[in-house]
Design a protein around this motif. Sequence first.
Motif, PDB file in Angstrom:
ATOM      1  N   MET A 486      -5.179 -26.965  24.506  1.00 33.78           N
ATOM      2  CA  MET A 486      -6.400 -27.261  25.257  1.00 33.78           C
ATOM      3  C   MET A 486      -7.666 -26.814  24.541  1.00 33.78           C
ATOM      4  SD  MET A 486      -4.682 -24.420  26.326  1.00 33.78           S
ATOM      5  CE  MET A 486      -3.663 -24.994  27.672  1.00 33.78           C
ATOM      6  N   TYR A 487      -7.533 -25.855  23.638  1.00 26.48           N
ATOM      7  CA  TYR A 487      -8.699 -25.295  22.954  1.00 26.48           C
ATOM      8  C   TYR A 487      -9.307 -26.246  21.928  1.00 26.48           C
ATOM      9  CZ  TYR A 487      -4.542 -24.038  20.272  1.00 26.48           C
ATOM     10  OH  TYR A 487      -3.330 -24.074  19.639  1.00 26.48           O
ATOM     11  N   ILE A 488      -8.639 -27.350  21.597  1.00 15.72           N
ATOM     12  CA  ILE A 488      -9.277 -28.290  20.674  1.00 15.72           C
ATOM     13  C   ILE A 488     -10.423 -29.036  21.356  1.00 15.72           C
ATOM     14  CG2 ILE A 488      -7.176 -28.571  19.323  1.00 15.72           C
ATOM     15  CD1 ILE A 488      -6.709 -31.230  20.617  1.00 15.72           C
ATOM     16  N   ARG A 489     -10.456 -29.034  22.667  1.00 14.26           N
ATOM     17  CA  ARG A 489     -11.586 -29.591  23.414  1.00 14.26           C
ATOM     18  C   ARG A 489     -12.592 -28.463  23.663  1.00 14.26           C
ATOM     19  NH1 ARG A 489     -12.735 -30.497  29.105  1.00 14.26           N
ATOM     20  NH2 ARG A 489     -14.077 -32.338  29.346  1.00 14.26           N
ATOM     21  N   ASP A 490     -13.823 -28.648  23.236  1.00 14.36           N
ATOM     22  CA  ASP A 490     -14.806 -27.569  23.258  1.00 14.36           C
ATOM     23  C   ASP A 490     -14.968 -26.944  24.639  1.00 14.36           C
ATOM     24  OD1 ASP A 490     -15.251 -27.944  20.564  1.00 14.36           O
ATOM     25  OD2 ASP A 490     -17.060 -29.150  20.832  1.00 14.36           O
ATOM     26  N   GLU A 491     -15.058 -27.785  25.660  1.00 12.45           N
ATOM     27  CA  GLU A 491     -15.263 -27.270  27.008  1.00 12.45           C
ATOM     28  C   GLU A 491     -14.064 -26.432  27.471  1.00 12.45           C
ATOM     29  OE1 GLU A 491     -17.300 -31.357  26.767  1.00 12.45           O
ATOM     30  OE2 GLU A 491     -15.478 -30.383  26.007  1.00 12.45           O
ATOM     31  N   ASP A 492     -12.874 -26.854  27.096  1.00 16.32           N
ATOM     32  CA  ASP A 492     -11.679 -26.140  27.528  1.00 16.32           C
ATOM     33  C   ASP A 492     -11.429 -24.881  26.714  1.00 16.32           C
ATOM     34  OD1 ASP A 492     -10.922 -27.642  29.730  1.00 16.32           O
ATOM     35  OD2 ASP A 492      -9.951 -29.153  28.500  1.00 16.32           O
ATOM     36  N   ARG A 493     -11.857 -24.870  25.447  1.00 21.59           N
ATOM     37  CA  ARG A 493     -11.758 -23.625  24.682  1.00 21.59           C
ATOM     38  C   ARG A 493     -12.635 -22.554  25.327  1.00 21.59           C
ATOM     39  NH1 ARG A 493     -13.337 -25.451  20.442  1.00 21.59           N
ATOM     40  NH2 ARG A 493     -15.503 -24.803  20.518  1.00 21.59           N
ATOM     41  N   ALA A 494     -13.838 -22.929  25.729  1.00 21.99           N
ATOM     42  CA  ALA A 494     -14.731 -21.980  26.393  1.00 21.99           C
ATOM     43  C   ALA A 494     -14.156 -21.533  27.736  1.00 21.99           C
ATOM     44  CB  ALA A 494     -16.108 -22.606  26.573  1.00 21.99           C
ATOM     45  N   LYS A 495     -13.568 -22.471  28.486  1.00 21.52           N
ATOM     46  CA  LYS A 495     -12.983 -22.114  29.783  1.00 21.52           C
ATOM     47  C   LYS A 495     -11.767 -21.202  29.599  1.00 21.52           C
ATOM     48  CE  LYS A 495     -10.996 -24.116  34.024  1.00 21.52           C
ATOM     49  NZ  LYS A 495      -9.923 -23.127  34.120  1.00 21.52           N
ATOM     50  N   LEU A 496     -10.902 -21.523  28.630  1.00 20.10           N
ATOM     51  CA  LEU A 496      -9.739 -20.688  28.367  1.00 20.10           C
ATOM     52  C   LEU A 496     -10.166 -19.272  28.021  1.00 20.10           C
ATOM     53  CD1 LEU A 496      -6.623 -20.550  27.935  1.00 20.10           C
ATOM     54  CD2 LEU A 496      -7.062 -21.149  25.540  1.00 20.10           C
ATOM     55  N   SER A 497     -11.187 -19.160  27.198  1.00 19.66           N
ATOM     56  CA  SER A 497     -11.698 -17.842  26.823  1.00 19.66           C
ATOM     57  C   SER A 497     -12.224 -17.091  28.036  1.00 19.66           C
ATOM     58  CB  SER A 497     -12.804 -18.004  25.773  1.00 19.66           C
ATOM     59  OG  SER A 497     -13.380 -16.764  25.433  1.00 19.66           O
ATOM     60  N   ARG A 498     -12.981 -17.756  28.877  1.00 18.50           N
ATOM     61  CA  ARG A 498     -13.505 -17.104  30.087  1.00 18.50           C
ATOM     62  C   ARG A 498     -12.370 -16.673  31.010  1.00 18.50           C
ATOM     63  NH1 ARG A 498     -17.015 -21.591  30.047  1.00 18.50           N
ATOM     64  NH2 ARG A 498     -15.873 -22.518  31.803  1.00 18.50           N
ATOM     65  N   ASP A 499     -11.389 -17.546  31.170  1.00 13.89           N
ATOM     66  CA  ASP A 499     -10.291 -17.255  32.083  1.00 13.89           C
ATOM     67  C   ASP A 499      -9.484 -16.040  31.617  1.00 13.89           C
ATOM     68  OD1 ASP A 499     -11.016 -19.422  33.635  1.00 13.89           O
ATOM     69  OD2 ASP A 499      -9.508 -20.774  32.787  1.00 13.89           O
ATOM     70  N   ILE A 500      -9.174 -15.989  30.327  1.00 16.13           N
ATOM     71  CA  ILE A 500      -8.368 -14.877  29.818  1.00 16.13           C
ATOM     72  C   ILE A 500      -9.189 -13.593  29.770  1.00 16.13           C
ATOM     73  CG2 ILE A 500      -7.134 -14.007  27.793  1.00 16.13           C
ATOM     74  CD1 ILE A 500      -6.123 -16.817  27.315  1.00 16.13           C
TER      75      ILE A 500
END
Length: 507
Positions: A486-500
């Motif tokens: 999912m992190y290859i999509r910019d928006e989802d990389r940022a969301k994954l980082s926030r979530d973790i």
Amino acid sequence: MPTSRIALACALVALIATSQPVTAQSRAAENGATTTAPGTTEAPRPNRSVTRHSGTFNGVRVDYRAITGETFLTDEAGKPKAAIFSTSYIREGNDPNRPVTFLFNGGPGSGSLWLHMGAFGPVRVGIPSDARDDGAPPYPMLPNPDSLLDVTDLVFIDPVGTGFSYAMPGTDPSEYWGVTQDARSIAQFIRLWLNEHGRWNAPKYLGGESYGTTRSAAVLNQLEGQYNDVALNGVLLISTVLDFGAGADTPGNEVSYALNLPSMAATAKFHGKIDYPGTVEQLTAETRQWAMQTYLPALMQGNALPPEQRATVRAQLSRYTGISEAWLDRADIRITPQRFYKELLRDRGLTVGRLDSRYTGVDADSAGEGPDNDPSFYGIDAGYTAAMNAYARSTLGYETSRNYVTIGGVRGWDWRLNAGRDSDTYMNVAPYISTALRENSGLRIFVGQGYYDFATPFFAAEYALTRSGFPRDRIQFEYYDSGHMMYIRDEDRAKLSRDIRAFIRQR
């Protein structure tokens, strides 16, 4: 040099505060560890480099060391048997109570470059965010503000046979190639790392992607299921596969058809093959319910399913998947992922990806049963491979003549659990997690899943982790509008980082 290249170079210079050229002598001075000089009989020593850097992550300026290189796994006599390659990012200050997170990818046979250079490392490779091919080099190397270094130290691990890790001469690498054997070696590495860096009392997190989630469960068992416990605060499961029996796409396994259905519906909506007015979240919630309450019971009736009920199920299945009723009738209302990749966009001459079904590819012909290859893998692999090799050898100063094994470096994997006492026909490591949760009241589980992932479908992850024996209040599910990585999509990389980041701060 074009202006954009100059700006990029400046950004990297700003990120890397001090990164001195590293020689064998300078490594020895800082680490007390070098490779053996040619022609000597001295015992080999781990090959390492140490560099110092600064970066801004989540708005926080962090000074850190990067320790790159080998840790030897030894036998009972202290003889090195294998070298584990890792990259440790440690915040300056030597805080013994700062959280540390150990990360790896999957395969089995994959190096940790995907999470390292795509999601959580301080530098990432820039590839298209909109499911397009990554093209040819040079690939941009970018500072990664989404790295987790503001809240945790990071250790990226390459298991034996992957990355720069290897078995020593005289050691059969297959000793490390199995669910339990591999987990035991990673647990050994983690204990050695805690010894070396004085972090036994620090909060500890374990994270893996894909088969790395299987490894996470098995390593958790090795760390917490022994008398010499290493208790963990959290486990990060990214694109989860735990129950291989339920997810096996084989004739007679009716559950897998139901578990794949929500991912098929999301994919059909993404490519405009179904007319659904709601969001992908609403669609997948609806298809989950229908799959469990209507579709699976119908499949389980087999050839005893009444014709009128079969017709009703077939019509609804077509509305959810975008596959014609005529095709579904011939397929006995059962769609394997392999056939779905080819059939969904056959009228456009395209296939969809397995790792990420947002990607499309073009086969040599459009008449086959399955795709020639996975466009969501060949669309990204070159960029990551080039980036990891360049970054390790330049920025991190790691000197080696070895090739970095991106994926495929192991063979003959032993899928049996408990030294073969359990059958490998229904391999399920989820019970390792439920046991750990019951025996460690401070342990929590983070589960991150992409809607467009067929390698590890999100519904299968839910199925594995919501059974009896799992405390639901300590398992957190998060979803992303992308696929396996999912992190290859910019928006989802940022969301994954926030979530973790939020998950780590909750302790």
